[in-house]
Design a protein around this motif. Structure first.
Motif, mmCIF file in Angstrom:
data_model
loop_
_atom_site.group_PDB
_atom_site.id
_atom_site.type_symbol
_atom_site.label_atom_id
_atom_site.label_comp_id
_atom_site.label_asym_id
_atom_site.label_seq_id
_atom_site.Cartn_x
_atom_site.Cartn_y
_atom_site.Cartn_z
ATOM 1 N N TYR A 33 -5.201 -4.848 -9.897
ATOM 2 C CA TYR A 33 -3.843 -5.033 -10.410
ATOM 3 C C TYR A 33 -3.903 -5.552 -11.845
ATOM 4 O O TYR A 33 -4.918 -6.099 -12.287
ATOM 5 N N ALA A 195 3.126 -8.502 -0.835
ATOM 6 C CA ALA A 195 2.612 -7.176 -0.455
ATOM 7 C C ALA A 195 2.573 -7.025 1.057
ATOM 8 O O ALA A 195 2.804 -5.935 1.594
ATOM 9 N N SER A 198 5.859 -5.824 2.403
ATOM 10 C CA SER A 198 6.365 -4.572 1.848
ATOM 11 C C SER A 198 5.577 -3.391 2.396
ATOM 12 O O SER A 198 4.342 -3.333 2.246
ATOM 13 N N LEU A 201 3.609 -1.517 -0.291
ATOM 14 C CA LEU A 201 2.472 -2.182 -0.927
ATOM 15 C C LEU A 201 1.371 -2.540 0.066
ATOM 16 O O LEU A 201 0.408 -3.210 -0.295
ATOM 17 N N SER A 202 1.500 -2.090 1.305
ATOM 18 C CA SER A 202 0.530 -2.473 2.337
ATOM 19 C C SER A 202 -0.890 -2.023 1.990
ATOM 20 O O SER A 202 -1.863 -2.746 2.253
ATOM 21 N N GLU A 204 -2.134 -1.718 -0.985
ATOM 22 C CA GLU A 204 -2.622 -2.521 -2.102
ATOM 23 C C GLU A 204 -3.132 -3.882 -1.616
ATOM 24 O O GLU A 204 -4.030 -4.468 -2.220
ATOM 25 N N ARG A 205 -2.569 -4.381 -0.525
ATOM 26 C CA ARG A 205 -2.910 -5.721 -0.059
ATOM 27 C C ARG A 205 -4.393 -5.827 0.295
ATOM 28 O O ARG A 205 -5.036 -6.851 -0.015
#
Length: 220
Positions: A33, A195, A198, A201-202, A204-205
């Motif tokens: 990120y 995240a 969301s 955004l799962s 990305e977590r």
């Protein structure tokens, strides 16, 4: 998660100040990120961001008399925050520094309200190595001001130098070395929680968790 943290993260995603992908940081690390406060580039975005700063600062209970913005990104951030406090019926003086001293006109490095005898809150975007903030603190003290804290938008909560064996973050190191509280609107921990709530955004977590496992600071 407190409201100012979620509002900030939603805004950062909306204006693409917070992005996900593969980013090489100044440190050389590959990060999943990236945060760029320069993307808060409209009046509405800056106004909302300033409200998030003010809420975080007020929640921390910091007592201060003047806002200081380190060049360069700290200048618009501190200015927007001064406007937000004026909207809240608190008219605060504002100062900032130049990167290079001016040798004509009023001269010098500092611009704005005098610092002498005032309790100064430094406002910046992030603490990467803490260099800019330490420079600002030196200027404030030389100008007769009393630094009482640092407010930032995002605390990445990662070790400054993993080779040193010191697992403290840049924010923790500045706080310890300068004896000042560092207040962040949100942190990597908050981003992970956000995240997790969301669906979009799962994915990305998991990458954020892996990054924190490798580079996360000891206190976090």
């Amino acid at each position: 998660m407190t409201d100012h943290r979620s509002r900030f993260l939603r805004l950062a995603l909306e204006v693409e100040a917070l992005r996900f992908g593969e980013f090489t940081l100044k440190s050389g690390r590959s990060s999943p990120y990236f945060f760029n406060a320069g993307r808060f580039d409209s009046g509405a975005a800056l106004a909302t961001l300033a409200a998030c700063y003010a809420d975080a600062i007020d929640a921390a209970g910091l007592a201060f008399d003047l806002l200081f913005g380190p060049a360069y990104k700290g200048i618009p951030l501190a200015s927007a925050l001064a406007c937000e406090y004026a909207r809240r019926d608190r008219d605060l003086p504002l100062a900032y520094n130049r990167k290079e001293a001016k040798d004509h006109g009023e001269g010098g490095t500092l611009v704005g309200a005098p610092l002498d005898g005032r309790r100064v809150l430094v406002v910046d975007d992030v603490l990467t190595a803490g260099t800019a903030v330490r420079e600002a603190l030196g200027l404030i003290r030389a100008g007769g001001g009393l630094p009482v804290g640092v407010a930032i938008a995002l605390d990445r909560q990662e070790v400054l130098d993993e080779a040193s064996g010191d697992r403290r973050s840049a924010a923790a190191l500045v706080a310890a070395s300068e004896g000042l509280p560092v207040v962040a609107i949100a942190s990597l921990g908050d981003l992970l929680a956000f995240a997790g709530e969301s669906a979009t955004l799962s994915d990305e977590r998991d990458r954020l968790l892996a990054y924190r496992t490798r580079y996360g600071s000891a206190a976090d």
